[in-house]
Design an enzyme around this catalytic site. Sequence first.
Site, PDB file in Angstrom:
ATOM      1  N   ASP A  13      66.324  39.447  53.133  1.00 45.54           N
ATOM      2  CA  ASP A  13      66.678  40.730  53.733  1.00 45.54           C
ATOM      3  C   ASP A  13      66.174  40.682  55.172  1.00 45.54           C
ATOM      4  O   ASP A  13      65.368  39.810  55.531  1.00 45.54           O
ATOM      5  CB  ASP A  13      66.024  41.864  52.936  1.00 45.54           C
ATOM      6  CG  ASP A  13      66.337  43.230  53.527  1.00 45.54           C
ATOM      7  OD1 ASP A  13      67.505  43.460  53.894  1.00 45.54           O
ATOM      8  OD2 ASP A  13      65.408  44.044  53.640  1.00 45.54           O
ATOM      9  N   ASP A  15      65.523  43.870  57.747  1.00 43.31           N
ATOM     10  CA  ASP A  15      64.617  44.919  58.191  1.00 43.31           C
ATOM     11  C   ASP A  15      63.426  45.039  57.250  1.00 43.31           C
ATOM     12  O   ASP A  15      63.585  45.318  56.067  1.00 43.31           O
ATOM     13  CB  ASP A  15      65.357  46.263  58.254  1.00 43.31           C
ATOM     14  CG  ASP A  15      66.550  46.218  59.200  1.00 43.31           C
ATOM     15  OD1 ASP A  15      66.380  45.740  60.329  1.00 43.31           O
ATOM     16  OD2 ASP A  15      67.647  46.655  58.798  1.00 43.31           O
TER      17      ASP A  15
END
Length: 252
Positions: A13, A15
């Site tokens: 991922d 952020d």
Amino acid sequence: MTGVFDAQAVLFDLDGVLTDTAAVHRRAWSALFTEFLPAVAPAAAPYTDADYFALVDGKARAAGVRSVLASRGVSVPDGELDDPPDARTVHGLGNRKNVGFTEIIRGDGVEVFDGSLRLVEALAAAGVPMAVVSSSRNAVLVLDTAGLLGRFTVVIDGVVAHDERLASKPAPDMFLTAARGLDVDPVRTVVIEDAVSGVEAGRRGGFRVIGVDRGTGASALVAAGADVVVSDLADLLEDHRGRRRSAVAEEI
């Protein structure tokens, strides 16, 4: 500990995992709902960071807007993806939030977590394929601003998800698409996530999942399906070095 160096590939991922942009998202969402909710639901509870982790984190932008509004009993039309930021629609509100987010990024730049950068560099040196899987439509902008874009063979973001009609997290579709792009087996691939919805997506796709606790809470990540939770991706480097030292000692 779930290994990353013996995986066929690692899917990150963005952020909150690679970059500290989750904090920027929190600021942008807070600015949006702190202004909007009192105007449409004066008696509603104020928006807080707890709402971000429970209702927004890891989700596609429109899904986050819907979740927060529903939690306050507010309903607005979905509108269109390109609605202007002042439109009182789901997509208009999402675009208003995005204006704030991009202004902060362009003004302040992007901070990369040191432990995450060290892990990416070590995986690249070891020849482990990597991808970024993010619900954000700003993923390419963030990666490019951070100088990371060239490190990843595949990027599956909110733009790709929209164009290819992929269900957003917690559905596993985006991770499975990245695995196909890298031609790897999900069972032998590691997902690294900091959001409950992302951990759940990785688990539902059959991946090994490492949670990164940046504020969500280790217990919540484990409950969502994380095999292990770390506070810093540098911990995975230390685990790898420890196993290598043990292997050398056994040979001696």
